[in-house]
Design a protein around this motif. Structure first.
Motif, PDB file in Angstrom:
ATOM      1  N   ASN A 384       0.626  -1.311   0.554  1.00  0.00           N
ATOM      2  CA  ASN A 384      -0.214  -0.288   0.080  1.00  0.00           C
ATOM      3  C   ASN A 384       0.878   0.943  -0.442  1.00  0.00           C
ATOM      4  O   ASN A 384       0.457   2.234   0.099  1.00  0.00           O
ATOM      5  N   ASN A 385       2.629   0.888  -0.695  1.00  0.00           N
ATOM      6  CA  ASN A 385       3.349   2.456  -0.324  1.00  0.00           C
ATOM      7  C   ASN A 385       4.384   1.984  -1.085  1.00  0.00           C
ATOM      8  O   ASN A 385       5.188   0.596  -1.923  1.00  0.00           O
ATOM      9  N   LYS A 386       4.492   2.490  -2.149  1.00  0.00           N
ATOM     10  CA  LYS A 386       5.099   2.933  -3.138  1.00  0.00           C
ATOM     11  C   LYS A 386       6.937   2.927  -2.629  1.00  0.00           C
ATOM     12  O   LYS A 386       7.694   2.553  -3.852  1.00  0.00           O
ATOM     13  N   LYS A 387       6.360   3.685  -1.869  1.00  0.00           N
ATOM     14  CA  LYS A 387       8.067   4.446  -1.757  1.00  0.00           C
ATOM     15  C   LYS A 387       8.371   3.227  -0.249  1.00  0.00           C
ATOM     16  O   LYS A 387       9.824   2.609  -1.238  1.00  0.00           O
ATOM     17  N   LEU A 388       8.220   2.337   0.441  1.00  0.00           N
ATOM     18  CA  LEU A 388       8.007   1.676   0.963  1.00  0.00           C
ATOM     19  C   LEU A 388       8.718   0.046  -0.275  1.00  0.00           C
ATOM     20  O   LEU A 388       9.916  -0.476  -0.502  1.00  0.00           O
ATOM     21  N   THR A 389       8.009   0.428  -1.478  1.00  0.00           N
ATOM     22  CA  THR A 389       8.105  -1.120  -2.906  1.00  0.00           C
ATOM     23  C   THR A 389       9.316  -0.902  -2.914  1.00  0.00           C
ATOM     24  O   THR A 389      10.147  -1.375  -3.514  1.00  0.00           O
ATOM     25  N   LYS A 390       9.806   0.209  -3.654  1.00  0.00           N
ATOM     26  CA  LYS A 390      11.236   0.560  -4.042  1.00  0.00           C
ATOM     27  C   LYS A 390      11.770   0.759  -3.793  1.00  0.00           C
ATOM     28  O   LYS A 390      13.417  -0.342  -3.882  1.00  0.00           O
ATOM     29  N   LYS A 391      11.634   0.398  -1.819  1.00  0.00           N
ATOM     30  CA  LYS A 391      13.109   0.365  -1.343  1.00  0.00           C
ATOM     31  C   LYS A 391      13.214  -1.417  -1.666  1.00  0.00           C
ATOM     32  O   LYS A 391      14.696  -2.262  -1.178  1.00  0.00           O
ATOM     33  N   ILE A 392      12.533  -2.179  -1.598  1.00  0.00           N
ATOM     34  CA  ILE A 392      12.714  -3.683  -1.314  1.00  0.00           C
ATOM     35  C   ILE A 392      13.035  -4.208  -2.288  1.00  0.00           C
ATOM     36  O   ILE A 392      13.750  -4.837  -3.109  1.00  0.00           O
ATOM     37  N   ASN A 393      12.505  -3.146  -3.160  1.00  0.00           N
ATOM     38  CA  ASN A 393      12.945  -3.603  -5.002  1.00  0.00           C
ATOM     39  C   ASN A 393      14.429  -3.934  -5.709  1.00  0.00           C
ATOM     40  O   ASN A 393      15.042  -4.117  -5.501  1.00  0.00           O
TER      41      ASN A 393
END
Length: 490
Positions: A384-393
């Motif tokens: 539900n959070n794009k910033k978190l998703t980018k860090k995980i990617n």
């Protein structure tokens, strides 16, 4: 694991190992070679061609230092990835053990120090993880693990990198060793005892919530799923508090169904033995917490592991039941084999209410639909959070643990609405099974940044799993290295 700074050919060793690029006429980092040895190496380079994963061992004629030299192919330079040296180092380590050596040495290519394609950590991780073997219940144990020395041209900060990489690899191996345990050797209580052991050794807080307290405090999902087994359910909570006191923690949640029969909605018998791996999400969190504490990361991290055994019996929960989850919402049970989302929902709600975290990350071998969608080499992520998703990617690219984001919009949320409760625990038929499971979890939290990992395809080696030297047969420890990379960069 040792480190040496010297001319590589002067290192006394049973096996001196160097990397070779495809169609190259030199061994990376190998210097000061005498005439006879140089001649043997040149001939071997012509024979092997530096093909990826190809190993060639040659004697070291007249050399009073290295007994033998191993050349390991890296493939084409333009095809090098973050995983290449990890994979090839694993092949080297397995060969050293096959030769029954006491020790071996790997030359770290100085040309790779400043490049993103590789690092010293990949040699450490690849060689260490490749030597892990689950032989706890075998009369004949694996050969003794040989010691590794890494030869470098400069030792600036490398000792620290090696130590960090060893802790990361050990955390992954710890995860594998528990995940591989059979269900008669690993119940929810056993898992709780592992958590206590880790917390005591690493000075973390550990709190175990047991059956009666779970019911009393309103953990309806964990209580329902666990009530059919004589092995009582547990909620395991570990706290690493090494950051500022007022800093919100990262909360990690891992599904740990120590064995999953499917309950009343009984699974087919074929491959049911693999359901010992339904605890892999929880084991991942245990491995991460162990490494976080050993690394002494200056942050606050909480690990929450809901653990149950899903069994059919006179006290089992049933299709048609309606249960109340910890967060207050009700769930209609249509399939007792969709149990992971019930225990995770309780744990996520508890984590958010108790800790007000800055982010929540959960891991679960949640849906067979994930294997249908992405196969056995890529995990699904939903957030539900794009910033978190980018860090995980970004972390995924560094550790070569591949992920793929799936969508989650209102249409999917609507698919789990129930006529008789707030939600139902399965969606509509077989459509979007991985996403509707995540939609159920999304209902358990409010607005905390959250990311869900469905690791059903990647948590253990399956028929279509890509061969990797550092992932021997069994549990893979997927996610441990990825999340540690993410946490170290916070």
């Amino acid at each position: 694991m040792k480190i040496k700074t010297e001319s590589s050919i002067k290192k006394k060793t049973e096996l001196l190992c160097g990397f070779v690029l495809e169609n190259s006429n030199k061994v990376l980092g190998l210097t000061k070679i005498d005439g006879k040895t140089a001649s043997s190496i040149n001939q071997s380079l012509k024979d092997m061609d530096g093909k990826l994963g190809k190993l060639n061992i040659i004697p070291s004629p007249g050399d009073k230092y290295a007994h033998r030299i191993l050349l390991a192919g890296l493939g084409k330079k333009e095809d090098l990835t973050n995983d290449t040296i990890r994979y090839v180092s694993g092949k080297i380590a397995q060969k050293a053990r096959e030769l029954k050596l006491k020790e071996f040495s790997i030359i770290f290519p100085p040309s790779f120090v400043s490049e993103s394609i590789s690092s010293i950590s990949q040699i450490v991780e690849g060689s260490k993880m490749a030597l892990y073997k689950f032989d706890k219940f075998k009369s004949e144990k694996a050969e003794k693990t040989p010691d590794l020395t890494i030869i470098v041209s400069k030792s600036n900060n490398i000792s620290k990198t090696i130590r960090t990489s060893e802790i990361v690899a050990d955390g992954t191996i710890f995860t594998k060793s528990i995940a591989n345990l059979p269900p008669n050797e690993c119940t929810p209580t056993t898992l709780a005892n592992f958590a206590k052991m880790v917390s005591k050794k690493n000075k973390m807080k550990c709190h175990i919530i047991s059956k009666l307290e779970l019911k009393k405090k309103g953990f309806g999902g964990i209580s329902a799923v666990g009530q059919g087994s004589k092995n009582e359910p547990k909620l395991i909570v570990l706290e690493h508090s090494n950051g500022p006191r007022n800093e919100k923690p990262i909360v990690l949640v891992g599904k740990a169904v120590t064995f999953d029969t499917g309950g009343i909605s009984l699974k087919p018998g074929d491959k049911m033995d693999e359901m010992k791996f339904d605890k892999c999400g929880g084991c991942t969190v245990l491995g991460i917490m162990k490494a976080v504490s050993e690394l002494k990361l200056p942050i606050n991290v909480v690990g929450i592991i809901p653990s149950v055994e899903n069994m059919p019996g006179g006290e089992s929960y049933r299709p048609g039941d309606i249960i109340k989850l910890y967060g207050g919402k009700t769930a209609e049970i249509l399939n007792t084999d969709a149990e992971g989302r019930l225990i995770l929902a309780d744990a996520l709600s508890y984590g958010e209410k108790q800790y007000s975290p800055k982010a929540m990350i959960d891991f679960a071998t949640l849906t067979g639909a994930c294997i249908v969608a992405l196969g056995t080499n890529v995990a699904a992520i939903i957030s539900n959070n794009k910033k978190l998703t980018k860090k995980i990617n970004d972390a995924s690219k560094n550790t070569s643990e591949e992920v793929w984001e799936l969508p989650l919009n209102q249409d999917y949320m609507d698919m789990i609405k129930s006529d008789v409760a707030d939600m139902k625990n399965v969606g509509i038929g077989r459509a979007a099974g991985t996403i509707t499971a995540a939609a159920f979890l999304r209902n358990a939290i409010t607005d905390t940044p959250w990311i869900h990992f469905d690791i059903a395809g990647v948590a253990w080696t399956q028929t279509a799993t890509k061969e990797k030297s550092y992932n021997p047969k069994g549990a893979t420890g997927f996610g441990v290295r990825l999340i540690l990379d993410y946490l170290q960069k916070l």
